[in-house]
Write an enzyme that holds these catalytic residues in place. Structure first.
Site, PDB file in Angstrom:
ATOM      1  N   ASN A  17       0.833  -1.211   0.000  1.00 12.87           N
ATOM      2  CA  ASN A  17       0.000   0.000   0.000  1.00 12.87           C
ATOM      3  C   ASN A  17       0.867   1.261   0.000  1.00 12.87           C
ATOM      4  O   ASN A  17       0.560   2.226  -0.700  1.00 12.87           O
ATOM      5  CB  ASN A  17      -0.947   0.004   1.205  1.00 12.87           C
ATOM      6  CG  ASN A  17      -2.202  -0.795   0.940  1.00 12.87           C
ATOM      7  OD1 ASN A  17      -3.063  -0.376   0.180  1.00 12.87           O
ATOM      8  ND2 ASN A  17      -2.293  -1.979   1.543  1.00 12.87           N
ATOM      9  N   HIS A 112      -8.283  -1.020   6.038  1.00 17.90           N
ATOM     10  CA  HIS A 112      -8.604  -2.310   6.637  1.00 17.90           C
ATOM     11  C   HIS A 112      -9.187  -3.208   5.542  1.00 17.90           C
ATOM     12  O   HIS A 112     -10.045  -2.761   4.770  1.00 17.90           O
ATOM     13  CB  HIS A 112      -9.614  -2.131   7.777  1.00 17.90           C
ATOM     14  CG  HIS A 112      -9.901  -3.416   8.479  1.00 17.90           C
ATOM     15  ND1 HIS A 112      -9.002  -3.992   9.357  1.00 17.90           N
ATOM     16  CD2 HIS A 112     -10.964  -4.257   8.413  1.00 17.90           C
ATOM     17  CE1 HIS A 112      -9.512  -5.129   9.803  1.00 17.90           C
ATOM     18  NE2 HIS A 112     -10.695  -5.315   9.251  1.00 17.90           N
TER      19      HIS A 112
HETATM   20  C1  GRF Z   1      -3.272  -4.795   3.947  1.00 19.60           C
HETATM   21  O1  GRF Z   1      -4.139  -5.845   3.609  1.00 19.60           O
HETATM   22  C2  GRF Z   1      -3.955  -3.802   4.830  1.00 19.60           C
HETATM   23  O2  GRF Z   1      -5.312  -3.659   4.555  1.00 19.60           O
HETATM   24  C3  GRF Z   1      -3.790  -4.422   6.197  1.00 19.60           C
HETATM   25  O3  GRF Z   1      -2.506  -4.960   6.187  1.00 19.60           O
HETATM   26  C4  GRF Z   1      -2.133  -5.286   4.849  1.00 19.60           C
HETATM   27  C5  GRF Z   1      -0.853  -4.574   4.578  1.00 19.60           C
HETATM   28  O4  GRF Z   1      -0.325  -4.891   3.313  1.00 19.60           O
HETATM   29  N1  GRF Z   1      -4.017  -3.439   7.229  1.00 19.60           N
HETATM   30  P1  GRF Z   1       0.902  -4.064   2.723  1.00 19.60           P
HETATM   31  O5  GRF Z   1       1.978  -4.056   3.808  1.00 19.60           O
HETATM   32  O6  GRF Z   1       0.418  -2.683   2.410  1.00 19.60           O
HETATM   33  O7  GRF Z   1       1.340  -4.812   1.512  1.00 19.60           O
END
Ligand code: GRF
Length: 212
Positions: A17, A112
């Protein structure tokens, strides 16, 4: 005064993300600058991503503090060093205490991997599979003291298909996370979000263009 709006990202692991967000800064979609990646985990792959993008990385290693209060004081200091307009929790895997949450009230957002208020907490995608829902998704919300319960900014949905397990569903949701999070951050910096009680109102045109 700062010339540009800024934000910092807190991430604990993979950082996909974080990557999606900084990519959308680079292409001009998000009208703000990411000034730091802050992590509680010295082994987070997000640190590599920050390095590759030339963004300062700060490690505030949870394990090196004797209690949560000391950790959170150090975390606040690390955030404040950058004096951000927005704090973005992108896969930050710790529950923040009330001091941090209150300090950044209305300017801290989280993603989330469920359609809140369903399936708050850990392993949301597995919870969705076990419950047997037919639609799942992700939620970007403002952070409040109650976990995964703040005012909702954006949600995106995906189908749950026969044969899905938690991992398959997580991958499908992640594709939508990478769209929803940059969009929510853009709306924030366009000053189009207004919190009204539990709800977030989204104005249709950037207030930047208004003449009043
Ligand atoms: C994502 O699925 C987010 O929604 C959750 O943790 C995960 C993190 O993934 N809170 P990344 O580290 O961004 O790849």
């Amino acid at each position: 005064m700062k010339a540009e709006k800024t934000f910092v990202v807190l991430a604990s692991g993979r950082g996909s993300n974080f990557q999606a967000i900084i990519d959308r800064v680079s292409d001009g979609y998000i009208p703000a600058v990411c000034t730091a990646l802050i992590t509680d985990n010295p082994d987070a792959y997000a640190i590599e991503r920050a390095r590759a993008a030339g963004i300062p990385g700060e490690v505030v290693a949870f394990r090196s503090f004797t209690n949560k209060q000391l950790y959170e004081s150090a975390l606040i200091a690390a955030i404040q060093k950058y004096d951000p307009d927005l704090v973005v929790l992108a896969g930050y895997m710790r529950i923040l205490g009330s001091e941090v949450v209150r300090r950044y009230s209305g300017r801290m957002v989280n993603i989330h991997p469920s359609l809140l208020p369903s399936f708050a907490g850990l392993h949301a995608q597995d919870q969705a599979i076990q419950y047997g829902v037919k639609v799942a998704g992700c939620t970007v919300h403002f952070v409040t003291e109650d976990m995964d319960a703040g005012p909702v900014i954006i949600q995106r949905t995906v189908p749950v298909l026969e044969g899905d397990d938690g991992d398959i569903l997580a991958d499908r949701i992640l594709v939508e996370e990478h769209k929803a999070f940059p969009e929510a951050i853009r709306l924030f910096f366009e000053e189009r979000l207004r919190i009204e009680g539990r709800a977030v109102r989204i104005s249709s045109s950037p207030s930047l263009n208004r003449c009043d």
